[in-house]
Design a protein around this motif. Structure first.
Motif, PDB file in Angstrom:
ATOM      1  N   ASN A 195      27.351 -14.773  17.950  1.00 39.28           N
ATOM      2  CA  ASN A 195      27.611 -13.360  18.190  1.00 39.28           C
ATOM      3  C   ASN A 195      26.556 -12.833  19.152  1.00 39.28           C
ATOM      4  N   GLY A 196      26.890 -12.803  20.439  1.00 38.87           N
ATOM      5  CA  GLY A 196      25.938 -12.375  21.452  1.00 38.87           C
ATOM      6  C   GLY A 196      25.508 -10.937  21.289  1.00 38.87           C
ATOM      7  N   ARG A 197      26.433 -10.066  20.867  1.00 37.34           N
ATOM      8  CA  ARG A 197      26.100  -8.651  20.675  1.00 37.34           C
ATOM      9  C   ARG A 197      25.060  -8.488  19.555  1.00 37.34           C
ATOM     10  N   GLN A 198      25.266  -9.223  18.467  1.00 37.79           N
ATOM     11  CA  GLN A 198      24.313  -9.161  17.355  1.00 37.79           C
ATOM     12  C   GLN A 198      22.963  -9.732  17.773  1.00 37.79           C
ATOM     13  N   ASN A 199      22.970 -10.845  18.513  1.00 37.00           N
ATOM     14  CA  ASN A 199      21.714 -11.437  18.977  1.00 37.00           C
ATOM     15  C   ASN A 199      20.925 -10.460  19.838  1.00 37.00           C
ATOM     16  N   LYS A 200      21.648  -9.767  20.739  1.00 43.46           N
ATOM     17  CA  LYS A 200      20.998  -8.798  21.618  1.00 43.46           C
ATOM     18  C   LYS A 200      20.385  -7.664  20.808  1.00 43.46           C
ATOM     19  N   TYR A 201      21.120  -7.188  19.791  1.00 46.30           N
ATOM     20  CA  TYR A 201      20.625  -6.112  18.932  1.00 46.30           C
ATOM     21  C   TYR A 201      19.357  -6.545  18.194  1.00 46.30           C
ATOM     22  N   MET A 202      19.378  -7.748  17.631  1.00 45.13           N
ATOM     23  CA  MET A 202      18.221  -8.231  16.872  1.00 45.13           C
ATOM     24  C   MET A 202      17.007  -8.435  17.772  1.00 45.13           C
ATOM     25  N   LYS A 203      17.230  -8.957  18.986  1.00 46.54           N
ATOM     26  CA  LYS A 203      16.115  -9.152  19.921  1.00 46.54           C
ATOM     27  C   LYS A 203      15.496  -7.808  20.287  1.00 46.54           C
ATOM     28  N   ARG A 204      16.343  -6.816  20.529  1.00 47.96           N
ATOM     29  CA  ARG A 204      15.848  -5.476  20.875  1.00 47.96           C
ATOM     30  C   ARG A 204      15.095  -4.862  19.701  1.00 47.96           C
ATOM     31  N   LYS A 205      15.596  -5.106  18.484  1.00 50.29           N
ATOM     32  CA  LYS A 205      14.936  -4.591  17.280  1.00 50.29           C
ATOM     33  C   LYS A 205      13.546  -5.198  17.108  1.00 50.29           C
ATOM     34  N   PHE A 206      13.441  -6.514  17.269  1.00 49.79           N
ATOM     35  CA  PHE A 206      12.136  -7.176  17.163  1.00 49.79           C
ATOM     36  C   PHE A 206      11.175  -6.648  18.231  1.00 49.79           C
ATOM     37  N   TRP A 232      14.230 -16.755  13.020  1.00 51.21           N
ATOM     38  CA  TRP A 232      15.585 -16.218  13.086  1.00 51.21           C
ATOM     39  C   TRP A 232      16.361 -16.853  14.236  1.00 51.21           C
ATOM     40  N   MET A 233      15.724 -16.961  15.408  1.00 52.53           N
ATOM     41  CA  MET A 233      16.387 -17.559  16.567  1.00 52.53           C
ATOM     42  C   MET A 233      16.748 -19.017  16.296  1.00 52.53           C
ATOM     43  N   LYS A 234      15.820 -19.735  15.682  1.00 54.60           N
ATOM     44  CA  LYS A 234      16.052 -21.138  15.373  1.00 54.60           C
ATOM     45  C   LYS A 234      17.215 -21.287  14.390  1.00 54.60           C
ATOM     46  N   ASP A 235      17.274 -20.375  13.413  1.00 58.47           N
ATOM     47  CA  ASP A 235      18.360 -20.411  12.432  1.00 58.47           C
ATOM     48  C   ASP A 235      19.708 -20.164  13.111  1.00 58.47           C
ATOM     49  N   GLN A 236      19.743 -19.234  14.072  1.00 56.97           N
ATOM     50  CA  GLN A 236      20.989 -18.973  14.808  1.00 56.97           C
ATOM     51  C   GLN A 236      21.442 -20.216  15.561  1.00 56.97           C
ATOM     52  N   ASP A 237      20.492 -20.903  16.195  1.00 58.33           N
ATOM     53  CA  ASP A 237      20.833 -22.122  16.939  1.00 58.33           C
ATOM     54  C   ASP A 237      21.344 -23.222  16.017  1.00 58.33           C
ATOM     55  N   HIS A 238      20.739 -23.314  14.816  1.00 54.72           N
ATOM     56  CA  HIS A 238      21.212 -24.302  13.840  1.00 54.72           C
ATOM     57  C   HIS A 238      22.652 -24.007  13.423  1.00 54.72           C
ATOM     58  N   ASN A 277      16.134 -10.946  27.189  1.00 57.06           N
ATOM     59  CA  ASN A 277      16.811 -11.854  26.265  1.00 57.06           C
ATOM     60  C   ASN A 277      16.888 -13.262  26.829  1.00 57.06           C
ATOM     61  N   LEU A 278      17.237 -13.369  28.119  1.00 53.23           N
ATOM     62  CA  LEU A 278      17.385 -14.673  28.758  1.00 53.23           C
ATOM     63  C   LEU A 278      16.091 -15.453  28.744  1.00 53.23           C
ATOM     64  N   HIS A 279      14.987 -14.760  29.028  1.00 51.93           N
ATOM     65  CA  HIS A 279      13.715 -15.460  29.159  1.00 51.93           C
ATOM     66  C   HIS A 279      13.033 -15.730  27.824  1.00 51.93           C
ATOM     67  N   THR A 280      13.642 -15.344  26.714  1.00 54.81           N
ATOM     68  CA  THR A 280      13.048 -15.650  25.410  1.00 54.81           C
ATOM     69  C   THR A 280      13.987 -16.469  24.532  1.00 54.81           C
ATOM     70  N   TRP A 281      15.169 -16.814  25.042  1.00 54.70           N
ATOM     71  CA  TRP A 281      16.094 -17.616  24.237  1.00 54.70           C
ATOM     72  C   TRP A 281      16.049 -19.064  24.702  1.00 54.70           C
ATOM     73  N   SER A 282      15.970 -19.990  23.750  1.00 56.54           N
ATOM     74  CA  SER A 282      15.836 -21.408  24.088  1.00 56.54           C
ATOM     75  C   SER A 282      17.202 -22.082  24.175  1.00 56.54           C
ATOM     76  N   PHE A 283      17.766 -22.120  25.389  1.00 56.84           N
ATOM     77  CA  PHE A 283      19.021 -22.838  25.591  1.00 56.84           C
ATOM     78  C   PHE A 283      18.804 -24.339  25.379  1.00 56.84           C
ATOM     79  N   TYR A 284      17.613 -24.804  25.751  1.00 58.43           N
ATOM     80  CA  TYR A 284      17.297 -26.224  25.595  1.00 58.43           C
ATOM     81  C   TYR A 284      17.341 -26.611  24.111  1.00 58.43           C
ATOM     82  N   ARG A 285      16.757 -25.759  23.265  1.00 58.16           N
ATOM     83  CA  ARG A 285      16.742 -26.067  21.834  1.00 58.16           C
ATOM     84  C   ARG A 285      18.154 -26.142  21.275  1.00 58.16           C
TER      85      ARG A 285
END
Length: 358
Positions: A195-206, A232-238, A277-285
């Protein structure tokens, strides 16, 4: 075929056990560095045994330290001693014959009152889906105990048999921000993940919470919040990677193709509002999680060149720019932009050149 993975388990040692593990870990690294230094000076491998080494370690662990020191020395000799590694991070390692476990404890010889004694240390071996305990039923390798962010972690090497699929079905996966992942099989089944919208909201909240804490100069709270955000980010990727692999298994996929995203931060076009958001999300992970889980399921993962995958029409091969998330070609073909990307990834050139035909 088989795959070797590392199962990480949180340890809950007592205060006394923490002190012993800390002392043993420091002694283990010091022993290796001492042996390597001696071997480099003499330009030959050591013939010492555990009896020749005075250290706060059980004999079995001393033997493992000697083995590790010889390995470091080989690397130094290969470089003609231009680079001699010096280990710094405290760690302690037992081979697979010197530890055991049950559902609540891991037992290994540690130093108690100057003598080696096999001691159970409480461990969280059973997670919510019992996955760790199931993995530990396979062939075990070394046990490595280290301390990270104040927490003691056991890392057990496990070799798992895998069976690669043979039917040749291929699935393309497109990764992104607004839509974390889209998968398309070669028989045109489509699934969106995350859920990209939720991810964006959570990143902005943090980010807002960190800014407020920064004004109050609460550095410890900021670090704690950053750790929480990373978890949280790692859990989303899992979750996303697990869903992708489950979808592949349900559709009898033998090969998953993913974009090679090594340079995404340099090549991706992004708006100012998405840049942070782009520069803090690990696409590699995320791609590594997909590969790890896919391999356990006997599914091969291939990385492809992402050039023009979101611009090329799958029907006529024409190049077109998508308007927002909608892709429309002059030939009349229309689809969601990310679906176009996933469709083209199925047939894009594989980076290493070793691919299975789609």
């Amino acid at each position: 075929m088989s795959q070797t993975i590392t199962v990480k388990i949180k340890l809950l040692p007592t205060k006394e056990q923490k002190s012993i593990l800390r002392k043993m870990s420091q002694s283990y690294i010091s022993t290796i560095n001492m042996l390597v230094s001696e071997m480099v000076d003499e330009k030959k491998s050591t013939k010492k045994s555990s009896k020749d080494i005075s250290a706060f370690l059980p004999s079995a662990v001393k033997n493992q330290a000697i083995k590790d020191a010889k390995s470091v020395f080989k690397k130094a000799r290969k470089s003609k001693f231009t680079t001699v590694p010096v280990l710094k991070k405290p760690v302690c390692i037992w081979n697979n014959q010197n530890y055991s476990f049950n559902s609540t404890h891991i037992s290994m010889p540690i130093m108690i009152k100057g003598k080696a004694k096999k001691t159970p240390i409480r461990a969280l071996l059973v997670d919510k889906d019992n996955r760790n305990f199931e993995l530990l039923k396979h062939k075990l390798g070394t046990l490595r105990i280290t301390r990270k962010s104040g927490k003691w972690i056991a890392q057990i090497s496990v070799t798992i048999p895998t069976d690669e699929g043979t039917d040749g079905k291929v699935m393309g996966v497109d990764l992104g921000l607004k839509v974390p992942a889209v998968a398309v099989t070669d028989d045109e089944k489509v699934r969106f993940f995350g859920n990209g919208r939720q991810n964006k909201y959570m990143k902005r909240k943090f980010r807002t919470e960190r800014k407020a804490l920064g004004k109050k100069k609460k550095s410890n709270a900021i670090r704690s919040l950053e750790d929480k955000e990373q978890r949280w980010m790692k859990d989303q990727d899992h979750k996303v990677s697990r869903a992708i692999v489950d979808f592949a298994k349900d559709n009898d996929i033998s090969v998953i193709r993913v974009e090679q995203l090594a340079n995404i931060r340099q090549t991706a076009k992004t708006s100012r509002k998405n840049e942070k958001n782009l520069h803090t999300w690990s696409f590699y992970r995320l791609s590594q999680f997909i590969e790890y889980k896919a391999n356990l399921a006997g599914i091969k993962v291939e990385y492809v060149d992402p050039a023009y995958t979101s611009q090329t029409c799958p029907k006529c091969a024409g190049k077109n720019q998508a308007q927002d998330r909608k892709y429309k070609c002059k030939c009349g073909f229309e689809k969601h932009r990310d679906i176009i990307g996933a469709m083209n990834i199925r047939y894009a050139p594989v980076v290493d050149g070793n691919s299975q035909s789609a």
